[in-house]
Design an enzyme around this catalytic site. Structure first.
Site, PDB file in Angstrom:
ATOM      1  N   LYS A 172       0.842  -1.194   0.000  1.00  0.00           N
ATOM      2  CA  LYS A 172       0.000   0.000   0.000  1.00  0.00           C
ATOM      3  C   LYS A 172       0.877   1.243   0.000  1.00  0.00           C
ATOM      4  O   LYS A 172       1.908   1.290   0.699  1.00  0.00           O
ATOM      5  CB  LYS A 172      -0.876  -0.054   1.255  1.00  0.00           C
ATOM      6  CG  LYS A 172      -1.901   1.026   1.454  1.00  0.00           C
ATOM      7  CD  LYS A 172      -2.632   0.733   2.758  1.00  0.00           C
ATOM      8  CE  LYS A 172      -3.737   1.717   3.043  1.00  0.00           C
ATOM      9  NZ  LYS A 172      -4.404   1.405   4.341  1.00  0.00           N
ATOM     10  N   SER A 211      -9.229   1.315   3.434  1.00  0.00           N
ATOM     11  CA  SER A 211      -8.339   2.100   2.600  1.00  0.00           C
ATOM     12  C   SER A 211      -7.299   1.272   1.837  1.00  0.00           C
ATOM     13  O   SER A 211      -6.639   1.780   0.938  1.00  0.00           O
ATOM     14  CB  SER A 211      -7.597   3.124   3.469  1.00  0.00           C
ATOM     15  OG  SER A 211      -6.764   2.493   4.425  1.00  0.00           O
ATOM     16  N   SER A 226      -9.735  -1.101   7.315  1.00  0.00           N
ATOM     17  CA  SER A 226      -8.972  -0.837   6.091  1.00  0.00           C
ATOM     18  C   SER A 226      -8.305  -2.068   5.493  1.00  0.00           C
ATOM     19  O   SER A 226      -7.961  -2.075   4.320  1.00  0.00           O
ATOM     20  CB  SER A 226      -7.917   0.247   6.349  1.00  0.00           C
ATOM     21  OG  SER A 226      -8.537   1.501   6.495  1.00  0.00           O
TER      22      SER A 226
END
Length: 475
Positions: A80, A155, A179
């Protein structure tokens, strides 16, 4: 034999070490798939192709001399774009860091490299890594490989989408309020929210203070639970063989709570949960419906107050004080997350003494959950009230069974209160909706039992026989 982009990380690691396939072949196959399909999915936002090629060549050369770097030798992975990566652009999903290149890797990235993994690139995430969708101000919107008109979640949405699309066998994400779990659920992949273990380093710009010191954790993502085991061994520094057999053990005692916070899940999620319970009972598990082990509203409030206080402490000076603090929480944040803003705004108003009182509540909550696990091995809950939903403006209403509900309602009660105690949570792909969208379940366990949770997850996964193949893009 399946395409290399459909193979598990365990299979790739085994085949590379056996020299059935080279690390270069594995890398190039994934790079080809990214080149072909990433424009439609927009999961990978920064490639590190040339350095990855050099490392893959070095991995093959090392094997020719019987040198093995670790359990991930030659296996590609993505992370990420919230994690610092040495010499590779890291934006933290903040517009003023679009050209920032860190000097050092985040600890989690360094561990995956040290285990022999090859960093392939960085994955998409929403602004400031705070949303259950994946709209990025610099890179644009990530799409769900199973339904391109829908969100992959947030996320860590780009990480989950990259796995589901077959761009990578392993990913790395982070979780505060779902997330890791929501993207895994939406995209049909697995994730581990590990036991909370102090402040999370490497996910913020170097110049920013680490004010978020609780609830945030980094965790592995993969298409299978066995791959999570392999990746978790690298992240946690434990020794684990490539092929870890499904353990033969006593029947699992499983508590199931089909609904949290008074928010019922949709018909498809109810069906998937019922089918999973039946499969586990058939496999010899003891499965019983039980209420949540804590007061969900109190846990929700604990989560929100800690988040509100710690996030506000990291804001620029004008936003830490009235009247701009109230304008931020009651204006902008409320427009995005509705009722969640009010709970977090109460945390923003706390003084130091009240903040420490909330941390005491968090500790009590964790002890309560530990006591629950004296009688149960695992606790199962849904991840959200619905599968992945079509793209929309953040804050726009969602639907449960055709009923319009506030944006946060189908997701927050299942993810925020369950994050507060700090226990490990496995997101297990379990089934699909009537229109083919993935549906996952949360598997909770006692603090500090992450490895045992993954081993138990293997047993649950084997009973379900979920197809972990990547989405058939272009089919």
């Amino acid at each position: 034999m399946p395409a290399l982009t459909s193979c598990s990380a365990v299979e790739l690691a085994r085949r590379i070490r056996a020299r059935d396939v080279s690390a270069v072949e594995v890398l190039e196959t994934h790079l080809d798939r990214i080149e072909r399909w990433n424009p439609a999915v927009n999961a990978v936002v920064t490639l590190d192709a040339e350095r990855a090629r050099a490392r893959a060549n070095a991995a093959d050369a090392a094997l020719s001399h019987d040198e093995v770097w670790g359990p991930l030798h030659g296996v590609p992975f993505t992370v990420k774009d919230q994690f610092s990566t040495a010499g590779l652009r890291t934006t933290y999903a903040l517009p003023h860091y679009t050209r920032f290149v860190p000097e050092a890797d985040a600890p989690q990235v360094a561990r995956l490299k040290a285990a022999g993994g090859i960093l392939l690139g960085k994955t998409n995430l929403p602004f400031a890594a705070y949303d259950w969708q994946c709209h990025n101000p610099t890179f644009g919107r990530a799409n769900n490989p199973w339904a391109l008109d829908s969100t992959p979640g947030g996320s860590s949405g780009g990480s989950a989408a990259a796995l589901a699309a077959g761009f990578t066998p392993l990913g790395l994400g982070a979780d505060v309020g779902g997330s890791l779990r929501v993207p895994a659920h939406f995209c049909g992949v697995a994730s581990l929210r590990p036991t909370e273990d102090g402040p999370l380093r490497g996910i913020r710009p170097p110049a920013r203070p680490a004010t978020v010191r609780h609830i945030a954790v980094a965790g592995p993502m993969a298409r299978t639970v066995s791959d999570l085991q392999l990746e978790w061994a690298a992240l946690s520094g434990s020794a684990a063989p490539i092929d870890v057999p499904v353990p033969a053990a006593a029947p699992l005692r499983i508590a199931v709570t089909p609904e949290l916070g008074g928010v019922p899940v949709d018909t498809d999620t109810q069906r998937v949960l019922r089918d999973a319970v039946e499969a586990w009972r058939t496999a010899g598990c003891s499965v019983t419906h039980r209420p949540a082990p804590f007061d969900v509203d109190d846990a929700f409030d604990t989560w929100a107050r800690i988040q509100g206080f710690e996030l506000t402490a990291g804001f620029p000076a004008p936003l830490r004080h009235t009247p701009f603090r109230q304008l931020l929480w009651q204006g902008y944040v409320r427009s995005q997350y509705g009722f969640l803003a009010g709970r977090m705004a109460a945390g923003a108003e706390l003084g130091p003494r009240e903040y420490f009182n909330v941390l005491d509540r968090k500790a009590t909550l964790a002890n309560t959950v530990d006591a629950f696990f004296d009688d149960w091995d695992l606790w199962i809950t849904p991840v959200a009230a619905t599968p992945a939903f079509p793209h929309r403006r953040t804050g726009a209403d969602l639907q449960i069974e055709g009923v319009s509900v506030p944006y946060a309602l189908p997701i927050a009660p299942y993810n925020c209160p369950t994050a507060a105690p700090g226990h490990p949570i496995l997101t297990l792909p379990a089934g699909r909706s009537s229109d083919g969208r993935p549906i996952g379940l949360q598997v909770h366990a006692r603090r500090g039992t992450d490895a045992a949770l993954l081993a138990a997850g293997r047993r649950l996964d084997a009973a379900l026989s979920y197809d972990s193949s990547p989405a058939p893009l272009g089919a």
